[in-house]
Design an enzyme around this catalytic site. Structure first.
Site, PDB file in Angstrom:
ATOM      1  N   ARG A  34       0.839  -1.204   0.000  1.00 26.73           N
ATOM      2  CA  ARG A  34       0.000   0.000   0.000  1.00 26.73           C
ATOM      3  C   ARG A  34       0.876   1.258   0.000  1.00 26.73           C
ATOM      4  NH1 ARG A  34      -4.546   0.753   4.569  1.00 26.73           N
ATOM      5  NH2 ARG A  34      -2.713   1.098   5.867  1.00 26.73           N
TER       6      ARG A  34
ATOM      7  N   GLU B  95     -16.404   6.419   5.683  1.00 28.67           N
ATOM      8  CA  GLU B  95     -15.663   5.691   6.727  1.00 28.67           C
ATOM      9  C   GLU B  95     -15.724   6.534   7.983  1.00 28.67           C
ATOM     10  OE1 GLU B  95     -11.496   5.373   5.644  1.00 28.67           O
ATOM     11  OE2 GLU B  95     -11.372   7.467   5.100  1.00 28.67           O
TER      12      GLU B  95
ATOM     13  N   LYS C 144      -2.740   6.813   1.303  1.00 34.26           N
ATOM     14  CA  LYS C 144      -2.643   7.102   2.742  1.00 34.26           C
ATOM     15  C   LYS C 144      -1.639   8.242   2.887  1.00 34.26           C
ATOM     16  CE  LYS C 144      -2.481   4.589   7.109  1.00 34.26           C
ATOM     17  NZ  LYS C 144      -3.607   5.256   7.745  1.00 34.26           N
TER      18      LYS C 144
HETATM   19  N1  PMP Z   1      -9.537   4.898   7.336  1.00 31.05           N
HETATM   20  C1  PMP Z   1      -8.674   5.852   7.710  1.00 31.05           C
HETATM   21  C2  PMP Z   1      -8.954   7.262   7.354  1.00 31.05           C
HETATM   22  C3  PMP Z   1      -7.502   5.493   8.414  1.00 31.05           C
HETATM   23  O1  PMP Z   1      -6.629   6.437   8.771  1.00 31.05           O
HETATM   24  C4  PMP Z   1      -7.263   4.137   8.716  1.00 31.05           C
HETATM   25  C5  PMP Z   1      -6.010   3.742   9.449  1.00 31.05           C
HETATM   26  N2  PMP Z   1      -6.029   4.155  10.784  1.00 31.05           N
HETATM   27  C6  PMP Z   1      -8.224   3.186   8.354  1.00 31.05           C
HETATM   28  C7  PMP Z   1      -9.332   3.597   7.622  1.00 31.05           C
HETATM   29  C8  PMP Z   1      -8.013   1.730   8.652  1.00 31.05           C
HETATM   30  O2  PMP Z   1      -6.991   1.207   7.855  1.00 31.05           O
HETATM   31  P1  PMP Z   1      -6.024   0.034   8.342  1.00 31.05           P
HETATM   32  O3  PMP Z   1      -6.897  -1.129   8.651  1.00 31.05           O
HETATM   33  O4  PMP Z   1      -5.122  -0.200   7.201  1.00 31.05           O
HETATM   34  O5  PMP Z   1      -5.334   0.537   9.575  1.00 31.05           O
END
Ligand code: PMP
Length: 289
Positions: free
Chosen positions: A51, A183, A150
């Site tokens: 990622r 989200e 990200k």
């Molecule tokens: N959405 C956002 C905006 C995030 O910053 C994160 C990570 N904290 C997630 C979803 C979850 O992603 P992951 O399972 O890869 O930590």
């Protein structure tokens, strides 16, 4: 004192400083990953590095380090700090340049790896579940900035988090421009309705969460049908169960949204099965230090 990896060497946390001309600081021009270390194993390291590579590609940043090199440094950062369980933050900034927006003057990206103990979410969150609200701040449009990246631009999520916090909530559900659920500020969201799981697709504004992906795998293993589909606030309110997923949060039940009780108002049974399955995976899988 925590030893931080900064541009090729380990330095004491107090000495770990970046330039005021780093575009990561000036413009949020950079990317990051949050990774978990469980019992001496880095969970889903390859997926996180993949990622990170995709985020880098999307923002036209050439990573000058191989995946192998990054993975070695990440493991080293854990070992140097004597960790067997913890949280690893990998940050890549555009690097030092002049005051202009263009990254052309940034000769090389900076790499920071911080491995430290994680302040775990209190057990209470898992036992009693979270109460959350929908925040007024909409998720940055997927047309403006791909939610797959990200990036170091978290202002949108930070504002939503502060708005929730001021009203006494620890998380906020974020809607996209169309009004569909995207989200939460730092976690992906899932709902269960009549035995079927749903989660918003990435193009609705959801980060392609690594935990989200593991939950999708678990759904297949537990024979729970799952669909990525647009969800409205109504779909969340009338769900039987709701939970959030994230590297830090793992799988955390939600028992109230916008004052509406979810299901019985207690953490759901299926949610509990997913959390148990997730925790059993983290205990078995991972890259050994
Ligand atoms: N959405 C956002 C905006 C995030 O910053 C994160 C990570 N904290 C997630 C979803 C979850 O992603 P992951 O399972 O890869 O930590």
């Amino acid at each position: 004192m925590v030893k931080v990896f900064l541009d090729g060497e380990f330095v004491d946390s107090e000495e770990a400083k970046v330039s005021v001309f780093d575009h990561g600081l000036l413009y949020g021009d950079g990317i990051f990953e949050g990774i978990r270390l469980y019992q001496g194993c880095v969970f889903k390291l390859e997926e996180h590095l993949e990622r990170l590579e995709c985020s880098a590609k999307a923002i036209l940043l050439d990573l000058p380090w191989s995946r192998r090199q990054l993975s070695d440094w990440i493991c080293q950062a854990c070992r140097v700090n004597g960790l067997t369980d913890g949280y690893i933050r990998v940050v890549v900034t555009r690097g030092v340049g002049n005051l202009g927006l263009s990254p052309k003057t940034c000769i090389k990206p900076s790499l920071i790896i911080i491995a430290d103990h994680l302040r775990l979410y209190p057990d209470e969150y898992y036992e009693k579940g979270l109460k959350i609200i929908t925040g007024p701040t909409r998720r940055t449009s997927a047309a403006a900035l791909s939610p797959g990246i990200k990036s170091l631009n978290y202002l949108n999520n930070i504002i939503a988090k502060m708005e929730a916090d001021r009203l006494g909530y620890i998380e906020a559900l974020m809607l996209n421009e169309q009004g569909y659920v995207a989200e939460c500020t730092g976690d992906n969201v899932f709902v269960l309705r009549r035995g079927r799981l749903s989660t918003p697709p990435s193009h609705a504004g959801a980060l392609k969460g690594i935990t989200r992906r593991v939950v999708i795998e678990i759904a297949a293993e537990l024979n729970v049908p799952l669909k990525e589909e647009n969800l409205t606030r109504y779909d969340i309110w009338v769900s039987d169960e709701c939970f959030l997923t994230g590297t830090a949060a793992e799988v955390v039940p939600v028992v109230e949204v916008d004052g509406r009780k979810i299901g019985s108002g207690k953490p759901g049974e299926v949610t509990g099965r997913f959390l148990a399955a997730f925790r059993s995976k983290v205990a078995k899988e991972g890259t050994f230090l």
